[in-house]
Enzyme design. Structure first.
Site, PDB file in Angstrom:
ATOM      1  N   HIS A 129       0.735  -1.428  -0.025  1.00 20.75           N
ATOM      2  CA  HIS A 129      -0.197   0.129   0.006  1.00 20.75           C
ATOM      3  C   HIS A 129       0.917   1.198   0.029  1.00 20.75           C
ATOM      4  O   HIS A 129       1.269   1.676   0.863  1.00 20.75           O
ATOM      5  CB  HIS A 129      -0.830  -0.092   1.180  1.00 20.75           C
ATOM      6  CG  HIS A 129      -1.860   1.006   1.207  1.00 20.75           C
ATOM      7  ND1 HIS A 129      -3.249   0.999   1.562  1.00 20.75           N
ATOM      8  CD2 HIS A 129      -1.737   2.534   0.911  1.00 20.75           C
ATOM      9  CE1 HIS A 129      -4.078   1.916   1.471  1.00 20.75           C
ATOM     10  NE2 HIS A 129      -3.118   2.904   1.011  1.00 20.75           N
ATOM     11  N   HIS A 166      -4.920  -0.932   5.816  1.00 21.94           N
ATOM     12  CA  HIS A 166      -4.236  -0.038   7.198  1.00 21.94           C
ATOM     13  C   HIS A 166      -5.121  -0.227   8.333  1.00 21.94           C
ATOM     14  O   HIS A 166      -5.902   0.856   8.832  1.00 21.94           O
ATOM     15  CB  HIS A 166      -4.222   1.422   6.573  1.00 21.94           C
ATOM     16  CG  HIS A 166      -5.363   2.078   5.775  1.00 21.94           C
ATOM     17  ND1 HIS A 166      -6.410   2.002   5.891  1.00 21.94           N
ATOM     18  CD2 HIS A 166      -5.010   2.780   4.757  1.00 21.94           C
ATOM     19  CE1 HIS A 166      -7.189   2.608   4.930  1.00 21.94           C
ATOM     20  NE2 HIS A 166      -6.246   3.008   4.135  1.00 21.94           N
ATOM     21  N   LYS A 213      -9.431  -0.736  -5.876  1.00 23.16           N
ATOM     22  CA  LYS A 213      -9.265   0.163  -4.795  1.00 23.16           C
ATOM     23  C   LYS A 213     -10.590   0.899  -4.322  1.00 23.16           C
ATOM     24  O   LYS A 213     -10.922   1.736  -5.344  1.00 23.16           O
ATOM     25  CB  LYS A 213      -8.050   1.385  -4.578  1.00 23.16           C
ATOM     26  CG  LYS A 213      -8.180   1.914  -3.246  1.00 23.16           C
ATOM     27  CD  LYS A 213      -7.880   0.904  -1.863  1.00 23.16           C
ATOM     28  CE  LYS A 213      -7.858   1.833  -0.512  1.00 23.16           C
ATOM     29  NZ  LYS A 213      -6.520   2.493  -0.427  1.00 23.16           N
ATOM     30  N   HIS A 264     -10.542   0.795   1.731  1.00 23.37           N
ATOM     31  CA  HIS A 264     -10.387   1.737   2.738  1.00 23.37           C
ATOM     32  C   HIS A 264     -11.489   1.639   3.671  1.00 23.37           C
ATOM     33  O   HIS A 264     -12.699   2.126   3.346  1.00 23.37           O
ATOM     34  CB  HIS A 264     -10.346   3.148   2.216  1.00 23.37           C
ATOM     35  CG  HIS A 264      -9.838   4.195   3.228  1.00 23.37           C
ATOM     36  ND1 HIS A 264      -8.848   5.076   3.221  1.00 23.37           N
ATOM     37  CD2 HIS A 264     -10.703   4.631   4.222  1.00 23.37           C
ATOM     38  CE1 HIS A 264      -8.947   5.704   4.193  1.00 23.37           C
ATOM     39  NE2 HIS A 264      -9.981   5.551   4.980  1.00 23.37           N
ATOM     40  N   HIS A 320       1.437   5.268  -1.744  1.00 24.72           N
ATOM     41  CA  HIS A 320       0.979   6.440  -2.423  1.00 24.72           C
ATOM     42  C   HIS A 320       2.177   7.142  -3.056  1.00 24.72           C
ATOM     43  O   HIS A 320       3.089   7.780  -2.469  1.00 24.72           O
ATOM     44  CB  HIS A 320       0.209   7.585  -1.646  1.00 24.72           C
ATOM     45  CG  HIS A 320      -1.029   6.865  -1.162  1.00 24.72           C
ATOM     46  ND1 HIS A 320      -2.219   7.021  -1.777  1.00 24.72           N
ATOM     47  CD2 HIS A 320      -1.217   6.456  -0.069  1.00 24.72           C
ATOM     48  CE1 HIS A 320      -3.125   6.523  -1.197  1.00 24.72           C
ATOM     49  NE2 HIS A 320      -2.628   5.956   0.127  1.00 24.72           N
TER      50      HIS A 320
END
Length: 357
Positions: free
Chosen positions: A17, A177, A100, A137, A19
Site C-alpha cells: 500500500h 491499514h 481500490k 479503505h 502512494h
C-alpha cells in the site's frame, strides 16, 4: 538490547500500500522506495483525476518505471461508476492486481469514491471469478447524527466488510491499514480470502500523537493504546492474515501545515518502511506489549513480504536480499524535490540501517 539480534538478513520487502503521487512529488518519493528495503509496491490509484481505466494505470506505471525501473510496480484501479465487469476482465489481462475502494470524501483525493456498494455487486462478482483483489479503505464518512467520527469510522465500516465477504466468499479482500482491535478481530473472523494490511506508523501512534503533530495525522487515524497493542500482536501472530502496507502518503510541507482549511491526511514513511517496523517492535518490547522472542526471522520474513506475495499470488522473481542493522542512522528532517519538501515520520529519530545484497 530489546530484540534478540542487532542485524538480520531477509528477502527484499514488498509494500502492499503506497502512494507515489505524480509529477514532481513522484520524482521526489519514488527513489526512496529501495531505501526502505522494498522492491515491490502496490500503487494506490487516487491521483487527480483518479486512475479508473486500464490505459491510465499502464501509463502511470510507465511514468513510475521511468523514475526507477528496478521496482516492481503492482497497479490498481479506483472503484468508480465507470468500472464494469468488462473493465475487470481487461484489467486482469493487463496484469492489474486490484481495485481500490474509497468511501466518498474520507481521505485524500476520495471525492470520486463510493457512496453505496450494492451497485458494484456485478463488478465484485466478476472480480471473484477472475481473481482480482478488492482493496477496501475501511471507514464510513463522519456522520454526527449517527454518532460516527474519525475515532469509530473504521469500526462502523466493519459490518460492510463482513457483508461483502458473505455475499462473495471467494472474492479476495484486503482491509487496508487496520488501526483498531475491532478491525483485527473482524479480519480474523473472516475466511482465508480476507486479510488486512498494517502500516508501520500505526505500530507507534495513538490518538495523542496525531492530535499534537500534523505529520502524524492520517486516515484512518491512530486510535487508543489497546488498539495499537492489537496491531502489534497481529504482526507477530499474523500467520498470513496481516502483512505490511505502509500507506506512505507524501504531502508537501506547505500543504501539510497550510494553516487554514483541512489538514492533509498522510504520513510519509517510504524511505524507512522496514526500519520503522523494527523500531516499533523494539519499543513494544520495552513497553512489554510483546516479547523479544516473538520477533523472529520467520515473523519478519512473513510480515514484510512473504504473506502479501502469497495472498496476491505474486512471486519475488528478483530474489534480492536486504540486511537490517542496528546502528546510529538518523531519519532525515525532510526530503526535497522540485519546489516541494516532504517531512518523514519520526524525523530526527535514530533507526535501523538497510543494505542490499
Amino acid at each position: 538490547m530489546p530484540l534478540n539480534f542487532t542485524s538480520i538478513d531477509l528477502p527484499a520487502a514488498a509494500d502492499f500500500h503506497v502512494h507515489l503521487r505524480d509529477g514532481a512529488m513522484s520524482a521526489a518519493v519514488v527513489p526512496t522506495i529501495r531505501k526502505g528495503g522494498c522492491n515491490q509496491v502496490l500503487v494506490m490509484p487516487n491521483l487527480v483525476p483518479p486512475v479508473t481505466t486500464v490505459q491510465m494505470a499502464l501509463d502511470y506505471k510507465e511514468r513510475l518505471r521511468a523514475l526507477d525501473p528496478s521496482i516492481d510496480y503492482l497497479m490498481t484501479l479506483y472503484l468508480h461508476e465507470s468500472i464494469t465487469p468488462a473493465v475487470v476482465r481487461e484489467a486482469k489481462k493487463a496484469g492489474i492486481v486490484g481495485i481500490k475502494s474509497y468511501p466518498a470524501g474520507v481521505t485524500t483525493n476520495s471525492a470520486s469514491g463510493v457512496l453505496s456498494y450494492e451497485s458494484f455487486y456485478p463488478v465484485f462478482e466478476e472480480m471473484e471469478q477472475v481473481g482480482l483483489v478488492l482493496n477496501l479503505h475501511g471507514e464510513c464518512p463522519s456522520d454526527h447524527k449517527s454518532g460516527i467520527t474519525v475515532l469509530n469510522a473504521e469500526k462502523s465500516f466493519l459490518p460492510t466488510l463482513k457483508s461483502i465477504h458473505e455475499k462473495f466468499p471467494r472474492l479476495k479482500i484486503v482491509l487496508e491499514h487496520c488501526t483498531s482491535k475491532d478491525a483485527v478481530e473482524a479480519v480474523r473472523s473472516c475466511g482465508d480470502t480476507v486479510v488486512g494490511t498494517i502500516t508501520s506508523h500505526h505500530l507507534f501512534l495513538t490518538v495523542d500523537d496525531w492530535a499534537g503533530d500534523v505529520f502524524c495525522y492520517c486516515k484512518p487515524v491512530a486510535k487508543l493504546p489497546h488498539d495499537r497493542l492489537a496491531l502489534l500482536q497481529a504482526v507477530v501472530n499474523s500467520r498470513g492474515k496481516f502483512f505490511l502496507g505502509t500507506d506512505s502518503a507524501p504531502h508537501d510541507r506547505a500543504t501539510a501545515k497550510k494553516g487554514s482549511g483541512n489538514t492533509a491526511a498522510g504520513v510519509f514513511t517510504q524511505p524507512y518502511a522496514c526500519q520503522l517496523v523494527l523500531d516499533a517492535l523494539e519499543e513494544a518490547v520495552e513497553r512489554k506489549d510483546i516479547q523479544a522472542e516473538d520477533v523472529t526471522p520467520e515473523v519478519l520474513h512473513g510480515f514484510l513480504g512473504e504473506y502479501g506475495r502469497n495472498f496476491y499470488g505474486i512471486p519475488d522473481v528478483k530474489n534480492e536480499r536486504i540486511t537490517l542493522r542496528k546502528g546510529n542512522e538518523v531519519i532525515v528532517n525532510s526530503i526535497a524535490g522540485d519546489a516541494i519538501e516532504v517531512v518523514p515520520f519520526r524525523r530526527g529519530e535514530t533507526t535501523w540501517s538497510i543494505g542490499w545484497e
